[in-house]
Write a protein that holds these residues in place. Structure first.
Motif, short mmCIF file in Angstrom:
data_model
loop_
_atom_site.label_atom_id
_atom_site.label_comp_id
_atom_site.label_asym_id
_atom_site.label_seq_id
_atom_site.Cartn_x
_atom_site.Cartn_y
_atom_site.Cartn_z
N VAL A 221 3.20 -47.38 -14.72
CA VAL A 221 4.32 -47.46 -15.50
C VAL A 221 4.20 -47.39 -16.97
N LYS A 222 3.06 -47.98 -17.48
CA LYS A 222 2.83 -47.92 -18.85
C LYS A 222 2.64 -46.27 -19.37
N ALA A 223 2.39 -45.61 -18.27
CA ALA A 223 2.16 -44.10 -18.67
C ALA A 223 3.40 -43.48 -18.97
N ILE A 224 4.69 -44.06 -18.46
CA ILE A 224 5.87 -43.25 -18.47
C ILE A 224 6.81 -44.18 -19.39
N ALA A 225 6.62 -45.41 -19.52
CA ALA A 225 7.58 -46.31 -20.19
C ALA A 225 7.91 -45.93 -21.40
N GLY A 226 7.21 -45.32 -22.32
CA GLY A 226 7.33 -44.88 -23.66
C GLY A 226 8.40 -43.76 -23.57
N LYS A 227 8.29 -42.77 -22.56
CA LYS A 227 9.11 -41.69 -22.56
C LYS A 227 10.50 -41.67 -21.78
N VAL A 228 10.91 -42.87 -21.46
CA VAL A 228 12.23 -42.91 -20.86
C VAL A 228 13.18 -43.90 -21.35
N GLY A 229 14.28 -43.75 -21.16
CA GLY A 229 15.32 -44.80 -21.79
C GLY A 229 15.60 -45.89 -20.63
N LEU A 230 15.28 -45.60 -19.36
CA LEU A 230 15.40 -46.49 -18.45
C LEU A 230 14.41 -46.69 -17.02
N THR A 231 13.77 -47.57 -16.81
CA THR A 231 12.83 -47.50 -15.70
C THR A 231 13.58 -48.45 -14.53
N LEU A 232 13.59 -47.68 -13.34
CA LEU A 232 13.94 -48.26 -12.00
C LEU A 232 12.71 -48.60 -11.51
N VAL A 233 12.67 -49.90 -10.86
CA VAL A 233 11.59 -50.31 -10.02
C VAL A 233 12.18 -50.88 -8.51
N VAL A 234 11.85 -49.89 -7.75
CA VAL A 234 12.21 -50.18 -6.29
C VAL A 234 11.46 -51.35 -5.83
N GLY A 235 12.12 -52.15 -5.45
CA GLY A 235 11.31 -53.45 -4.64
C GLY A 235 12.32 -54.87 -4.57
N ALA A 236 11.75 -55.87 -3.89
CA ALA A 236 12.46 -57.08 -3.59
C ALA A 236 12.39 -57.81 -4.74
N PRO A 237 13.61 -58.69 -4.80
CA PRO A 237 13.58 -59.71 -6.07
C PRO A 237 12.74 -60.91 -5.87
N ASN A 238 12.06 -61.14 -4.58
CA ASN A 238 11.11 -62.08 -4.48
C ASN A 238 9.70 -61.57 -4.15
N SER A 239 9.43 -60.26 -4.64
CA SER A 239 8.38 -59.44 -4.89
C SER A 239 7.47 -59.62 -6.11
N SER A 240 6.48 -60.57 -6.33
CA SER A 240 6.08 -60.65 -7.39
C SER A 240 5.49 -59.41 -8.24
N ASN A 241 4.81 -58.52 -7.39
CA ASN A 241 4.24 -57.24 -8.06
C ASN A 241 5.42 -56.50 -8.46
N SER A 242 6.73 -56.45 -7.93
CA SER A 242 7.63 -55.69 -8.53
C SER A 242 8.40 -56.06 -9.74
N LEU A 243 8.60 -57.64 -9.87
CA LEU A 243 8.86 -58.07 -10.94
C LEU A 243 8.07 -57.76 -11.94
N ARG A 244 6.86 -57.88 -11.84
CA ARG A 244 5.87 -57.56 -13.05
C ARG A 244 5.90 -56.17 -13.28
N LEU A 245 6.28 -55.10 -12.21
CA LEU A 245 6.75 -53.66 -13.13
C LEU A 245 7.79 -53.72 -14.05
N VAL A 246 8.82 -54.35 -13.81
CA VAL A 246 9.97 -54.30 -14.74
C VAL A 246 9.56 -54.92 -16.10
N GLU A 247 8.45 -56.08 -15.93
CA GLU A 247 8.15 -56.58 -17.32
C GLU A 247 7.22 -55.65 -17.99
N VAL A 248 6.33 -55.06 -17.35
CA VAL A 248 5.56 -53.94 -17.98
C VAL A 248 6.07 -52.97 -18.61
N ALA A 249 7.28 -52.38 -17.87
CA ALA A 249 7.85 -51.06 -18.37
C ALA A 249 8.50 -51.53 -19.83
N GLU A 250 9.08 -52.70 -19.93
CA GLU A 250 9.71 -53.17 -21.15
C GLU A 250 8.67 -53.56 -22.19
#
Length: 329
Positions: A221-250
């Protein structure tokens, strides 16, 4: 999905580039846990009981329900039965297998081997007389499972840097830490740095507890985050690793990261004015849902799809012996 694909149908659709992060989706522990339920159903028939969601993904859970899995939160919801009772990939407190044994339930443990490693570390530190700090999120099943390996009050939870600064051990010279496997790599490093500064003798794991899949997905996610205007993370709201991916992207430079469960959750207004979107998936999200999201985007845009790969994964874990032995054994 191919590493690069261009949609040549230009009819009225604006152009959009999708950067597809890899690795993404299922990790070895999740794949193993789902296999365990499916193999148990194939071998013993329905129903197969599962304590807690086997992994944090509604699509996966509903698919297994359709095959005959029955999900419960506690063992007392399960009738007396000879059918298998499976513990989720997140791990369980010791009280759970003990209770299953008292009832003579046929228990199969689907705890991820990397979570089990943390359990073993915590037990070793306790046996050696150390006070244990667990870096993790309160209420998460993995944290409850790790805490529940030892007597109540033995494990102290530290959730953030403020907790690390405020923590007061009984004996700073007899201190160890373990971590939840699905945390932000950067956040955890900050917490560990504080603990090591305050308590130089603190003992950590010989190999980081944050699992390879969490680390790899965050790096992708870090490798693409600076090249896009939006990052979609497919995952569940109670999935810790998915929530972290949203944070990492931003944090890595993407203006907006959004967690979605299915294509129907795509926030189309956020596509306004951007030329590139990042797509990834948490470790408990199947690739089928990523494909569903890509196809939904394709209906509205002329796509160029580029896969950005930062690591190759080949790890696999064996299923429990009870599901590997011949049926007549």
């Amino acid at each position: 999905m191919p590493s690069s694909r261009v949609d040549h149908d230009t009819t009225r659709r604006p152009a959009l580039t999708v950067l597809l992060a890899a690795p993404r989706g299922f990790c070895a522990g999740v794949d193993r846990a789902i296999q365990i339920v499916e193999l148990a159903l194939a071998r013993f028939g329905a129903p197969v009981y599962v304590r807690h969601e086997i992994v944090h993904n509604r699509y996966v859970v509903e698919s297994l329900k359709a095959k005959g899995a029955v999900f419960v939160e506690e063992l007392d919801e399960i009738p007396d039965t000879d059918q298998p009772v499976i513990f989720s990939a997140h791990g369980v407190p010791k009280s759970v297998p003990n209770a299953a044994k008292m009832r003579n339930l046929f228990a199969i443990d689907a705890t991820c081997p990397l979570v089990f490693k943390v359990h073993m570390e915590a037990g070793r530190h306790y046996t050696e007389g150390r006070e244990i700090v667990l870096i993790g999120h309160a209420g998460h099943p993995e944290v409850e499972g790790t805490t529940g390996q030892l007597p109540e009050g033995t494990v102290k939870l530290v959730e953030n840097t403020a907790d690390a600064e405020a923590f007061t051990p009984g004996d700073p010279a007899r201190l160890a830490y373990v971590t939840q496997t699905t945390l932000s790599v950067d956040d955890t490093a900050s917490i560990v740095a504080i603990l090591k500064r305050r308590f130089p003798e603190i003992v950590g794991p010989t190999k980081e507890d944050i699992c390879y899949a969490t680390t790899n997905r965050q790096a992708a996610v870090k490798a693409i985050a600076g090249k896009v205007g939006l990052t979609l993370v497919v995952g569940a709201p109670n999935s810790s690793n998915s929530l972290r991916l949203v944070e990492v992207a931003e944090r890595a430079g993407c203006p907006k990261g959004v967690l979605i469960e299915r294509a129907e959750d795509i926030p189309w207004p956020l596509f306004e004015g951007i030329s590139a979107v990042g797509v990834t998936a948490g470790a408990s999200a199947p690739e089928k849902l990523v494909e569903e999201v890509i196809e939904a985007i394709r209906e509205r845009f002329m796509l160029t799809i580029e896969q950005v790969t930062t690591a190759q994964e080949s790890i696999a874990f064996n299923v429990p012996r009870a599901l590997r032995e011949p049926a007549n054994a």
